[in-house]
Design a protein around this motif. Sequence first.
Motif: not given
Length: 145
Positions: A56-64, A82-91
């Motif tokens: 879960t990343l706080a803002d668009q820059w961190s997520r990007q 339906r997950q929040r835009y701030t959520t990133v999943m990775v295996r």
Amino acid sequence: MTNEEELRLKLRKIEALFEGAGTSGERDAAGAALERIKAKLEEAVEADPPIEYTFTLADQWSRQLFMALCRRYSLKPYRYARQRYTTVMVRVPEAFVDDVLWPHYQALNKELTEYLSQATEKIISEEIHCDTTEAQEIVQLLETG
């Protein structure tokens, strides 16, 4: 040197650190260093099967930034419907997250956040109002009864 040039230099230095580049000649071979990190990931996959991580990343820059770093290492970031835009999943294998991915991201994100904060404060103070300090905190006792 402008602030942007300084940020780019800092990011390059962090990249060199994580890629194992110690000398300028080795920095020129950054492609080979990236391949070493990818090989380390492949070894980790064999020894430690990938597990699904939720970031879960706080803002668009961190997520990007995080997604770009994942893609650099040939990881595929995703999110479920339906997950929040701030959520990133990775295996990814746990050891790779602990030893490479997360420390690398934190170092880069620290510099990026600092740069964006300074740039925002500068623009606001020059174009809107010179006082960019926080709002005054007032301590007021609550009445009882």
